[in-house]
Every structure is written in C-alpha cells, then in structure tokens.
Design a protein around this motif. Structure first.
Motif, PDB file in Angstrom:
ATOM      1  N   UNK A 258      37.271 -28.179 -41.907  1.00 62.32           N
ATOM      2  CA  UNK A 258      37.679 -29.275 -42.687  1.00 62.32           C
ATOM      3  C   UNK A 258      37.063 -30.764 -42.449  1.00 62.32           C
ATOM      4  N   UNK A 259      35.785 -30.758 -41.717  1.00 60.05           N
ATOM      5  CA  UNK A 259      35.445 -31.948 -41.332  1.00 60.05           C
ATOM      6  C   UNK A 259      34.628 -32.569 -42.800  1.00 60.05           C
ATOM      7  N   UNK A 260      35.079 -33.847 -42.692  1.00 60.57           N
ATOM      8  CA  UNK A 260      34.524 -34.774 -44.040  1.00 60.57           C
ATOM      9  C   UNK A 260      33.048 -34.399 -44.104  1.00 60.57           C
ATOM     10  N   UNK A 261      32.415 -35.000 -45.236  1.00 56.49           N
ATOM     11  CA  UNK A 261      31.152 -34.627 -45.677  1.00 56.49           C
ATOM     12  C   UNK A 261      30.248 -35.663 -44.801  1.00 56.49           C
ATOM     13  N   UNK A 262      31.103 -36.939 -44.528  1.00 53.73           N
ATOM     14  CA  UNK A 262      29.947 -37.866 -43.904  1.00 53.73           C
ATOM     15  C   UNK A 262      29.931 -37.451 -42.624  1.00 53.73           C
ATOM     16  N   UNK A 263      30.631 -36.867 -41.802  1.00 51.62           N
ATOM     17  CA  UNK A 263      30.592 -36.488 -40.745  1.00 51.62           C
ATOM     18  C   UNK A 263      29.775 -35.243 -40.347  1.00 51.62           C
ATOM     19  N   UNK A 264      29.721 -34.367 -41.385  1.00 56.37           N
ATOM     20  CA  UNK A 264      28.897 -33.027 -41.446  1.00 56.37           C
ATOM     21  C   UNK A 264      27.492 -33.494 -41.410  1.00 56.37           C
ATOM     22  N   UNK A 265      27.418 -34.666 -42.379  1.00 56.86           N
ATOM     23  CA  UNK A 265      25.655 -35.320 -42.149  1.00 56.86           C
ATOM     24  C   UNK A 265      25.454 -35.717 -41.082  1.00 56.86           C
TER      25      UNK A 265
END
Length: 574
Positions: free
Chosen positions: A30-37
C-alpha cells in the motif's frame, strides 16, 4: 544471434521481472504512488551505477592495452637501438590483444639478448678490475652502462689476455727485488716499519700491487735502508723535543723525568719505541685534562643556551661545541663563547626572565583549566576549589598584561639588535598566539563533545522515554520550589516514562507527527488503542529507511569502490 546478445536480452528480462515483482510488493503493502516512483528511481540508479562501473572497468582494460602496446613499442625500439638490431616489423590486421602479445614477446626476446651480453660484459669487467687493482692501471675503455656488440666483447677478451701476460712479467721482477730487500734488512737488523715495507716483506706476494711505481720504489728501497739510521736519529730527536715540551706543560715531576733519561740519549730501536710510547702517553694525558675542562665549560654553555632560548640552528652554529678534537685551541674557543653568552644573558636578563615567567604562568594556567573541568573537584573539603578558581581568574588577567609588557620589551630589543627575537627558533609573540589558539580550539572541542553527548541522551529519551535519575545531594543548591505550586494533583504521563524535557520539545521534527499520533516503532511505550489508525510510515517504514536497506544490501554484493547513491531525506506523512 550471438550468445552475448542472448545474455543481454535475458538481463533485460530479469530486470523487468524484478521491477514488476517490486511493483506488486509495493502495491500489496500500500505504498503511495509517489514513494513507489522514488523507490523505482533508486533501483534504476543502483543498476545504472553497476553498469557504469562495469563499462568503466572495460574501458580501463582497453586503455591499459593501448598503454601497454605503446610502452612495449617504445621499449622495443630502444632495445633494438641498444643492441644495434633492425626494428621489429609489426603484423597488420590483427586484434589489439594479439598485437600487444606480439610486441611484448619481441620485447622479452630482446631483453634476454641484452641480459646475456651484459652478463658477459660483467664477467670481463670483474676480471679487468682485478687486474687493474694488481697492476694499478686504468680499466678497459668501454662504457659500463651501454650494451656491447659481439665485436666489442671479443676485443675486451683479448685485452684481458694481454693484461695477464703483463702481470706474470711484473710478478717475476717483484720476487727478485723482494729477495734483495730481505737480505739488506737482515744485515741492518732492520724491522719493517712503513706500510710499504710491511707489504713487501710480510704480506702475501699475491696481494702486492704490481704497479710501475711500486717496482720503481722497490729498487729505491735498498738505498733508503742505508739512510734509515740517520732518519731514526732525527726521529728520536724530534720525540725528545716533544716530550720535553709536554713535561713542562703538564708539570711532570722531576723524578719521573730522571727515570726516562736512558731513552733521552740513545737512538736504537727500543729507544725509539720507548720515546713513541712516552709521547703517546703524554698526549693522552694532555687530551684527558683538556677534555675534562672543555666538558665542564660545555655544560655551562648548554645551561646558557636554555636560558637564552637559542634555537637548534643557533646552537649548531657554534661548531667547536660538537668537535671531538680536544686541543688547546678548542678550549680557547669555548672560553670565548661562554663569556659571550654570559654577557648576552646579562644584557637582556629582564627580557629572558619575563619569557620564563610567562611559560611558567601558562603552564600553571593550563593545569588550573584542566582541574576546572574535572567532575571530582566538587568533592573538595579543604577550600582548594575556591583557591584554584581565584588563582585561575588572576592568571587569566595577568597573562595578557605580561604578554603586552613582553611585546614592548621585544620591540625595543629588536630595534637595538636589528634582528628578530626568537624563542627556540620561533618568534615569541607568534608562539604565544598559537598557544592561545590551541587552548581555544581545545575548549571548543570539549564544548562540542558535551553538546553531542547531551544531544545523544536527548535522542534516547525521545525514543525510549526519559530514564528516572536518582537525585544527588547537590540538588539543594538549586532554588527551592514553593510548596504552593504542588497543591493540585500533578498531571500523569499517559506512558510509563517521564514527559520530555521542555528544552527537548521541537527536536526530531521529522517524527513530530508520530509523536503526536502513534508511537515510534520499537519504542518502549504503552501500546496504542486498537481503534487508533496507524500511518503508512509506521508499517512500511520511511523512504529513507528503504534507501538505507538497499544500500546495505548493495555494499555486500558490490565492490568497495561502488559509489553509494545519494538520496535526499524527506519526511513522510500518514
């Protein structure tokens, strides 16, 4: 398709699978998209760094090959020139590796040829040197560092043959002359005295130098033996004059002189030996007395050097101090030097004493400063604490005054002497400034260490709760708290530890949201209510922690030279 291309395609496929796998894990967590980037970017940079490192290594290999080819080519051309051989023609249309191997092989062959020639030259030079030592002639005219040609080696060998023939001829002449010399010495009852006579009569014949000059000297030695008696008488007379002079200087008693009268008349061999022994004894006695006096003066000079703060160069400028040739002239030089130093000290005694006073005050000041930072100083019961503090304060005020006074005296001194006033080779005021600066740096370092220790304790208190500290007896030194302020019930802390100190509030702003909400992971705090929502940070850690874990894994798998990716630390939110 080539195998290398297949492996490249497989590498790309593995990379895509790994990225997809990471994407699935991040989505599941459930890691947010910005952190995945951001995490994807870190992985990309890590892989790029590894590939860049591999490319750099292969480029380095290519550079080394090019450099090796150039170096070997240069070495080959030099060897061909030294060996007077044609330059090796390189094969065209071959790979860089094969080209480097061919040139290196040719260099090794040329080097082997050079080594063999130089070994032959070394053998011939050793033989020639032995002959030169015996015949006292010049070495064969060939440059020792050049590579000789086969013709030069052959000519050198023929020269060695000719020199051996000359050695045999001179040796036969030497043995004939030696027999004549021994016969004359026996007739004159003469024992070899000079080194040349001992070499002729006593030493091994093979070790005698068969030079033309020595052969001529052997012929003249017979005539010299006839004149030896007159020479012995002259030598004995010279010894007698020297002995008489030393007796007078050393005030030898008359009875000792009379006991030696026998040798002061005759000039036979035993008389000559006795005279030589007496001269040596008297010279040693004279040397011993001069040494004792000179050593005593040197001790006084060393003390004056210290009192006048002379540098090592200034001390070494008086070269007679280090001489071991103890003579009357040396003693006179020492007398003049000590008088000069005494006068120099008396002329500037006030200045030198002031410098000594400053050094002693500075030493005491540093001792008191050190005691002032000692925690055990509060256990004092004899009043020394107050006394030391007062003394330290006085020194802190008196030292600048003393330095100002010395500066004025030094300015006057330098104006009169037209040179700088040095203390152990350094300007005194510069030395004082350096000592104060070192002291300031040391104090600042201690202050930073205390601040670092306090910050570390603050961090531990914020993470694990403030530890309960046992109050000490010195708590009564603080201002008593009014009992009226404690009438109401004291607010209780929701967790097991003390609330953070007011000075610690505001620290660790990155985790401020967690301090207000959920506790930090790993802290020994009371568990939160089940209804409280945890932030994504408390479950998946922070982006900075992810980068740190990735770097730790990378440091194990990669070489020590692999650069660590630089990722800015950013605060996370729920």
């Amino acid at each position: 398709m080539r195998k290398s291309e297949v492996l490249a395609a497989e590498s790309v496929s593995c990379l895509n699978k790994a990225l997809c796998h990471l994407k699935d894990i991040w989505e599941e967590i459930g890691i947010p998209e910005d952190q995945r980037l951001q995490r994807t970017n870190v992985v990309k940079n890590h892989i790029k760094t590894l590939l860049d490192m591999m490319i750099k290594e292969e480029e380095s290999l290519r550079t080394r090959l090019i450099s090796s080819i150039q170096t070997c080519r240069t070495e080959m051309e030099k060897l061909c020139l030294d060996l007077q051989l044609p330059v090796f023609e390189e094969e065209s249309g071959i790979s860089m590796l094969q080209q480097e191997k061919n040139i290196r092989t040719q260099v090794e062959a040329l080097m082997k040829e050079k080594t063999q020639r130089m070994q032959q030259l070394k053998v011939l030079q050793d033989q020639d040197q032995d002959l030169c030592d015996i015949l006292c002639c010049m070495p064969y005219g060939i440059a020792p560092n050049s590579v000789p040609s086969p013709e030069q080696l052959e000519n050198f060998h023929q020269h060695i043959v000719n020199q051996n023939a000359e050695k045999a001829r001179r040796y036969a002449e030497f043995t004939d002359l030696k027999k004549q010399i021994i016969l004359y010495m026996q007739e004159l009852d003469h024992i070899p005295e000079t080194s040349f006579e001992k070499d002729v009569v006593c030493e091994d014949e093979d070790s005698f130098c068969l030079s033309r000059d020595n052969i001529t000297s052997l012929k003249l030695l017979v005539c010299q033996l006839e004149e030896r008696k007159a020479e012995n008488e002259a030598t004995c007379e010279a010894h007698r004059e020297k002995i008489q002079q030393l007796w007078d200087r050393l005030q030898v008693p008359q009875e000792e002189r009379e006991a030696f009268n026998e040798h002061m008349v005759s000039s036979r061999r035993r008389n000559l030996e006795a005279l030589q022994a007496e001269v040596q004894r008297l010279e040693e006695l004279k040397l011993l007395n001069i040494r004792n006096v000179t050593d005593a003066i040197r001790s006084e000079i060393a003390v004056l050097w210290e009192k006048c703060f002379l540098s090592t160069d200034q001390r070494q400028a008086f070269a007679p101090y280090f001489s071991e040739d103890f003579t009357e002239e040396l003693l006179t030089l020492h007398d003049a030097e000590i008088q000069r130093l005494k006068q120099h000290y008396e002329d500037h005694k006030e200045l030198f004493d002031g410098v000594h006073q400053w050094e002693e005050s500075w030493r005491l000041f540093l001792e008191l400063e050190k005691k002032a930072t000692d925690p055990t100083r509060f256990t004092n019961r004899g009043g020394n604490l107050l006394k030391e503090e007062k003394q330290r304060s006085e020194l802190h005020k008196s030292l600048p005054k003393l330095e100002k006074k010395l500066k004025a005296q030094i300015d006057v001194w330098e104006g009169e002497q037209a040179r700088e006033f040095l203390v152990n080779g350094q300007k005194f005021l510069q030395y004082v400034e350096e000592q104060w600066e070192l002291h300031r740096i040391e104090k600042e370092k201690e202050k930073q260490e205390r601040h670092l220790k306090k910050s570390k304790q603050t961090e531990e208190d914020m993470l694990y709760g403030t530890a309960v500290r046992t109050p000490t007896k010195r708590r009564f030194l603080a201002t008593p708290t009014s009992n009226k302020s404690r009438k109401g019930p004291a607010p209780r802390t929701p967790v097991g530890g003390k609330p953070p100190h007011p000075r610690l509030q505001g620290c660790n702003k990155e985790n401020e949201a967690q301090l207000k909400g959920t506790p930090l992971s790993g802290a020994l705090l009371t568990p939160a209510s089940p209804q409280r929502n945890f932030s994504i940070t408390s479950v998946a850690s922070t982006y900075s922690e992810f980068v740190r874990d990735l770097v730790n894994t990378e440091s194990v798998q990669s070489s020590e030279t692999c650069p660590r990716p630089l990722t800015p630390r950013s605060s996370t939110t729920s």
